[in-house]
Design a protein around this motif. Structure first.
Motif, PDB file in Angstrom:
ATOM      1  N   UNK A   1       7.724   3.868  13.400  1.00 37.10           N
ATOM      2  CA  UNK A   1       6.698   3.033  12.152  1.00 37.10           C
ATOM      3  C   UNK A   1       6.709   1.938  12.356  1.00 37.10           C
ATOM      4  N   UNK A   2       6.976   0.853  12.461  1.00 31.10           N
ATOM      5  CA  UNK A   2       7.087  -0.557  11.934  1.00 31.10           C
ATOM      6  C   UNK A   2       5.684  -1.033  13.634  1.00 31.10           C
TER       7      UNK A   2
ATOM      8  N   UNK B   1       0.635   6.364   6.053  1.00 32.85           N
ATOM      9  CA  UNK B   1      -0.248   5.166   5.730  1.00 32.85           C
ATOM     10  C   UNK B   1      -0.784   5.457   5.597  1.00 32.85           C
ATOM     11  N   UNK B   2      -1.204   6.736   4.972  1.00 30.94           N
ATOM     12  CA  UNK B   2      -3.210   7.330   4.279  1.00 30.94           C
ATOM     13  C   UNK B   2      -2.652   6.328   3.258  1.00 30.94           C
ATOM     14  N   UNK B   3      -1.929   6.947   2.492  1.00 32.54           N
ATOM     15  CA  UNK B   3      -1.492   6.447   0.820  1.00 32.54           C
ATOM     16  C   UNK B   3      -1.138   5.116   0.729  1.00 32.54           C
TER      17      UNK B   3
ATOM     18  N   UNK C   1       3.373   0.826   4.774  1.00 29.28           N
ATOM     19  CA  UNK C   1       3.717   1.743   4.851  1.00 29.28           C
ATOM     20  C   UNK C   1       5.133   1.907   5.531  1.00 29.28           C
ATOM     21  N   UNK C   2       5.611   1.148   6.145  1.00 21.70           N
ATOM     22  CA  UNK C   2       6.661   1.171   7.295  1.00 21.70           C
ATOM     23  C   UNK C   2       7.710   1.548   6.155  1.00 21.70           C
TER      24      UNK C   2
ATOM     25  N   UNK D   1      -5.252   2.819   4.611  1.00 22.80           N
ATOM     26  CA  UNK D   1      -4.534   2.872   6.193  1.00 22.80           C
ATOM     27  C   UNK D   1      -4.825   1.528   6.837  1.00 22.80           C
ATOM     28  N   UNK D   2      -4.163   1.111   7.517  1.00 23.49           N
ATOM     29  CA  UNK D   2      -4.172   0.672   8.770  1.00 23.49           C
ATOM     30  C   UNK D   2      -4.680   1.727   9.904  1.00 23.49           C
TER      31      UNK D   2
END
Length: 398
Positions: free
Chosen positions: A98-99, A322-324, A329-330, A393-394
């Motif tokens: 994720x990162x 990521x959305x929330x 997020x990671x 989210x990015x």
């Protein structure tokens, strides 16, 4: 290394006279630490860089694997296999994927997450049959040494070739038009990881994601990866044949996870999760009827079907984080992954106890299938829109 424990479980029972429950406890510690380490590792990557964290983790794994050849007591198995290998592998867990995805890509993030997640299946595919052959022909200690040496061999490549940010290589993130400057190191990694958990735990979405992913871990790492080989061996199947079937899951896992990433870029992640969990639960309900002393076509069908679904849940779960939860997020996904591994650890331990108590794994397969049905329903309850007050989210338009 956890896969090696699965293969040599019967060898441990014979040599040390340890019960399945004892070995399952060591594996459960490994699984739990694998998850609990992930959010802190993600924060440490923001502080010290991906390269330093991954290099150190490989050395810790090599140390834990190497020391197992000297063990004589069960607590040493817990220390080496459970603690050291758990901490090392947890530092390179899915939060690492994720990162990397967040830093290096602004487009096609679902597909990239699927490809990176599938890398774990590739390792299973390469090493599992080889280690199984070594265990059968040369005992389990050479196999443990092989894992240690393989981990050490990768360290120089990580240090020489890996870069922390696209800017370090003079590149823009994939899908971006300009090079983003390397950000300053973010101090207080442990404090940031705990703060991200505190903030996320105030939302219902986090608990639904954590709950579904706990069931995901229980039905994959904790159940099939830990107990499939011993269960097949109970039915008279040779350990090498059962381990090979587990490795074949890795082949279709690659296809399924990459396909899931592609779907995640195009479809509602919640509905994808519901479908994945429902199909997984259905397949587990049929498994007790398929186990036998030989490999037959229905078992092969199960392996293919289950392999396609093995970690297909990762890309949509990462996408929902990521959305929330935006830039954290990671780390939040690291905590969700912690629940995955806690669930896996509980079933790894309880599955061993059930086998000792009832003489078979049938009850464990049926209960896990029922849990997957619950996870499918929970997935549909997750809110689709972004939580109020949470940063965008990015790359949400990617």
């Amino acid at each position: 290394m956890r896969l090696l424990a699965v293969q040599i479980c019967p060898k441990f029972c014979q040599e040390f006279h340890w019960s399945r429950g004892t070995i399952g406890f060591a594996v459960s510690v490994n699984l739990a630490l694998y998850g609990l380490t992930a959010p802190f590792a993600a924060a440490l990557m923001d502080r010290f860089g991906i390269r330093a964290v991954v290099g150190t983790a490989l050395v810790v794994i090599a140390t834990g694997a190497g020391l197992t050849v000297f063990m004589t007591e069960s607590w040493q198995l817990v220390l080496c296999w459970g603690v050291l290998v758990g901490l090392g592998s947890g530092s390179m867990a899915l939060a690492f994927a994720a990162t990397v995805t967040n830093r290096w890509f602004t487009a096609r993030r679902g597909l990239v997450t699927g490809i990176l997640t599938a890398g774990g299946a590739s390792g299973q595919l390469v090493f599992l049959p080889l280690l199984s052959w070594m265990v059968e022909r040369h005992h389990w200690r050479p196999a443990a040494v092989t894992v240690a040496l393989a981990a050490l061999a990768i360290v120089p490549f990580v240090w020489l070739l890996m870069r922390d940010y696209p800017a370090d290589a003079g590149l823009a993130p994939y899908g971006a038009e300009r090079i983003e400057p390397r950000p300053a190191p973010r101090r207080g990694a442990a404090r940031r990881a705990v703060r991200a958990l505190a903030d996320a735990s105030r939302t219902g979405t986090f608990w639904l994601l954590a709950g579904t992913f706990a069931i995901c871990g229980a039905s994959t790492n904790g159940l099939v990866k830990t107990h499939f080989v011993p269960a097949a061996h109970d039915h008279g199947m040779p350990v090498t044949a059962a381990a090979t079937l587990l490795a074949v899951i890795g082949i279709f896992d690659i296809v399924g996870t990459i396909g899931s990433g592609w779907f995640t870029d195009r479809f509602d992640a919640r509905r994808l999760l519901a479908v994945y969990y429902a199909l997984r639960g259905l397949s587990l309900m049929f498994l007790p009827m398929l186990l036998a002393d030989t490999v037959h076509p229905p078992m092969v069908f199960f392996i293919v079907f289950y392999g396609l679904d093995w970690v297909a849940t990762v890309p949509p779960t990462v996408a929902l984080c990521r959305e929330h939860y935006g830039e954290d997020s990671a780390i939040v996904f690291g905590w969700v992954l912690a629940s995955h591994q806690v669930g896996a650890g509980l079933v790894a331990f309880l599955g061993g106890l059930a086998r000792d108590a009832f003489g078979s794994y049938d009850l464990v397969w049926y209960c896990s299938g029922g849990l997957c049905a619950v996870a499918a329903l929970m997935s549909l309850v997750i809110r689709r829109e972004r939580e109020p007050g949470v940063a965008p989210a990015l790359g949400a338009a990617a």
